[in-house]
Design a protein around this motif. Structure first.
Motif, PDB file in Angstrom:
ATOM      1  N   THR A  37      13.603  27.435  45.509  1.00  0.00           N
ATOM      2  CA  THR A  37      13.582  28.673  46.293  1.00  0.00           C
ATOM      3  C   THR A  37      12.980  28.434  47.665  1.00  0.00           C
ATOM      4  O   THR A  37      13.503  28.913  48.684  1.00  0.00           O
ATOM      5  CB  THR A  37      12.786  29.766  45.550  1.00  0.00           C
ATOM      6  OG1 THR A  37      13.459  30.101  44.330  1.00  0.00           O
ATOM      7  CG2 THR A  37      12.655  31.026  46.401  1.00  0.00           C
ATOM      8  N   SER A  87      17.702  35.137  48.096  1.00  0.00           N
ATOM      9  CA  SER A  87      17.767  33.881  47.345  1.00  0.00           C
ATOM     10  C   SER A  87      17.676  34.130  45.850  1.00  0.00           C
ATOM     11  O   SER A  87      18.253  33.390  45.049  1.00  0.00           O
ATOM     12  CB  SER A  87      16.641  32.939  47.793  1.00  0.00           C
ATOM     13  OG  SER A  87      15.370  33.395  47.338  1.00  0.00           O
ATOM     14  N   ALA A  88      16.939  35.172  45.469  1.00  0.00           N
ATOM     15  CA  ALA A  88      16.876  35.539  44.050  1.00  0.00           C
ATOM     16  C   ALA A  88      18.228  36.048  43.570  1.00  0.00           C
ATOM     17  O   ALA A  88      18.671  35.730  42.458  1.00  0.00           O
ATOM     18  CB  ALA A  88      15.793  36.592  43.828  1.00  0.00           C
ATOM     19  N   MET A  89      18.912  36.824  44.422  1.00  0.00           N
ATOM     20  CA  MET A  89      20.245  37.323  44.053  1.00  0.00           C
ATOM     21  C   MET A  89      21.265  36.196  43.954  1.00  0.00           C
ATOM     22  O   MET A  89      22.234  36.282  43.202  1.00  0.00           O
ATOM     23  CB  MET A  89      20.727  38.354  45.079  1.00  0.00           C
ATOM     24  CG  MET A  89      20.115  39.722  44.901  1.00  0.00           C
ATOM     25  SD  MET A  89      20.923  40.961  45.944  1.00  0.00           S
ATOM     26  CE  MET A  89      20.156  40.616  47.515  1.00  0.00           C
ATOM     27  N   GLY A 129      21.009  33.604  42.482  1.00  0.00           N
ATOM     28  CA  GLY A 129      21.015  33.089  41.117  1.00  0.00           C
ATOM     29  C   GLY A 129      22.113  33.655  40.255  1.00  0.00           C
ATOM     30  O   GLY A 129      22.487  33.060  39.229  1.00  0.00           O
ATOM     31  N   THR A 130      22.696  34.782  40.651  1.00  0.00           N
ATOM     32  CA  THR A 130      23.762  35.393  39.855  1.00  0.00           C
ATOM     33  C   THR A 130      25.032  34.563  39.849  1.00  0.00           C
ATOM     34  O   THR A 130      25.857  34.690  38.945  1.00  0.00           O
ATOM     35  CB  THR A 130      24.094  36.803  40.387  1.00  0.00           C
ATOM     36  OG1 THR A 130      24.477  36.719  41.764  1.00  0.00           O
ATOM     37  CG2 THR A 130      22.888  37.728  40.259  1.00  0.00           C
ATOM     38  N   GLY A 164      15.675  32.923  41.026  1.00  0.00           N
ATOM     39  CA  GLY A 164      16.659  33.922  40.605  1.00  0.00           C
ATOM     40  C   GLY A 164      17.527  33.418  39.474  1.00  0.00           C
ATOM     41  O   GLY A 164      17.821  34.149  38.514  1.00  0.00           O
ATOM     42  N   ASP A 165      17.939  32.180  39.565  1.00  0.00           N
ATOM     43  CA  ASP A 165      18.757  31.566  38.516  1.00  0.00           C
ATOM     44  C   ASP A 165      17.978  31.477  37.208  1.00  0.00           C
ATOM     45  O   ASP A 165      18.512  31.745  36.124  1.00  0.00           O
ATOM     46  CB  ASP A 165      19.194  30.174  38.970  1.00  0.00           C
ATOM     47  CG  ASP A 165      20.118  29.508  37.965  1.00  0.00           C
ATOM     48  OD1 ASP A 165      21.103  30.143  37.569  1.00  0.00           O
ATOM     49  OD2 ASP A 165      19.849  28.358  37.588  1.00  0.00           O
ATOM     50  N   THR A 204       8.685  34.884  36.954  1.00  0.00           N
ATOM     51  CA  THR A 204       9.488  34.676  38.167  1.00  0.00           C
ATOM     52  C   THR A 204       9.252  35.801  39.174  1.00  0.00           C
ATOM     53  O   THR A 204       9.158  35.551  40.381  1.00  0.00           O
ATOM     54  CB  THR A 204      10.991  34.597  37.827  1.00  0.00           C
ATOM     55  OG1 THR A 204      11.399  35.782  37.135  1.00  0.00           O
ATOM     56  CG2 THR A 204      11.283  33.387  36.961  1.00  0.00           C
ATOM     57  N   LEU A 249       7.706  35.400  42.984  1.00  0.00           N
ATOM     58  CA  LEU A 249       8.414  35.927  44.152  1.00  0.00           C
ATOM     59  C   LEU A 249       7.539  36.899  44.935  1.00  0.00           C
ATOM     60  O   LEU A 249       7.526  36.886  46.176  1.00  0.00           O
ATOM     61  CB  LEU A 249       9.711  36.608  43.713  1.00  0.00           C
ATOM     62  CG  LEU A 249      10.833  35.681  43.241  1.00  0.00           C
ATOM     63  CD1 LEU A 249      11.947  36.477  42.584  1.00  0.00           C
ATOM     64  CD2 LEU A 249      11.386  34.864  44.397  1.00  0.00           C
TER      65      LEU A 249
END
Length: 229
Positions: free
Chosen positions: A28, A173-175, A177-178, A185-186, A204, A208
């Protein structure tokens, strides 16, 4: 690192979880730092161009400003999750894959550059126009005015907007992970959501939040250091 954690007396499961979160945090940070750097490299000139081509400034060009402003606004209006999917072919063309932390940097920067450009334009507008006129009366060229007047005078606001940009990138960056973008995010999606491991999800989120708090603290500190008004 895993063997070091085991030597501290942690169970194999706990050691794997800590290692997982550590690796996710590193990924991240890598995405955020590189995306921020690229966004600043392109976003600051974009904001300057938006300002100096607008009404009343030395390179006023209303048609150009209108077209560029429309493009910037259009890019800003696209939700990040949709943008990631829409530009998968471009991501593959640039980095050779659409999965992973490096691939996630492409949509992160494309999403952030117009956002930061508008913030930079807004920051530069806080500089009193009288300072620009004074510099022009002394024969300063437009480029010199930008380097010696606009950017230095707007530096506190620019730092605050850079801080905001970093925080936005952390969230995006968390999104990422989708779609397999890697990072925290992942981990939250694969372990916390899909495998119903709530403690991992909570950890997590905590990491964040700490990243955002640290970013804001550093941004506020730097703003106070450079603001002599």
């Amino acid at each position: 690192m895993n063997s070091f954690l085991l030597s501290l007396g942690l169970s194999t499961y706990n050691a794997k979880i800590i290692q997982l979160l550590f690796d996710g945090s590193v990924d991240t940070i890598y995405m955020v730092l590189l995306s921020t750097a690229v966004s600043i490299i392109f976003g600051v000139p974009l904001g300057v161009i938006l300002l100096v081509t607008s009404k009343g400034y030395f390179w006023e060009n209303r048609p150009f400003y209108s077209v560029l402003g429309t493009v910037v606004n259009a890019l800003r209006s696209v939700p990040f999750i949709i943008l990631m999917v829409a530009i998968i072919p471009i991501t593959k063309l640039i980095v050779g894959t659409s999965i992973g932390t490096t691939a996630a940097i492409v949509p992160l920067t494309i999403s952030t550059i117009p956002f930061l450009g508008r913030l930079v334009e807004t920051s530069l507008r806080t500089v009193p126009y009288g300072l620009i006129e004074a510099a022009q009366s002394m024969g300063a060229s437009p480029f010199r005015i930008i380097r010696k007047v606009l950017l230095p005078e707007a530096l506190p606001e620019l730092i605050q907007n850079f801080t905001l940009t970093v925080i936005v990138i952390i969230g995006c960056s968390a999104m990422a992970g989708t779609i397999g973008g890697g990072g925290l995010g992942d981990i939250a999606i694969r372990y916390g959501y899909q495998r119903f491991q709530l403690p991992i999800m909570i950890m997590t989120v905590i990491i964040l939040v700490l990243m955002v708090q640290l970013t804001q603290f550093i941004g506020d500190y730097l703003t106070k250091k450079v603001d002599h008004r």
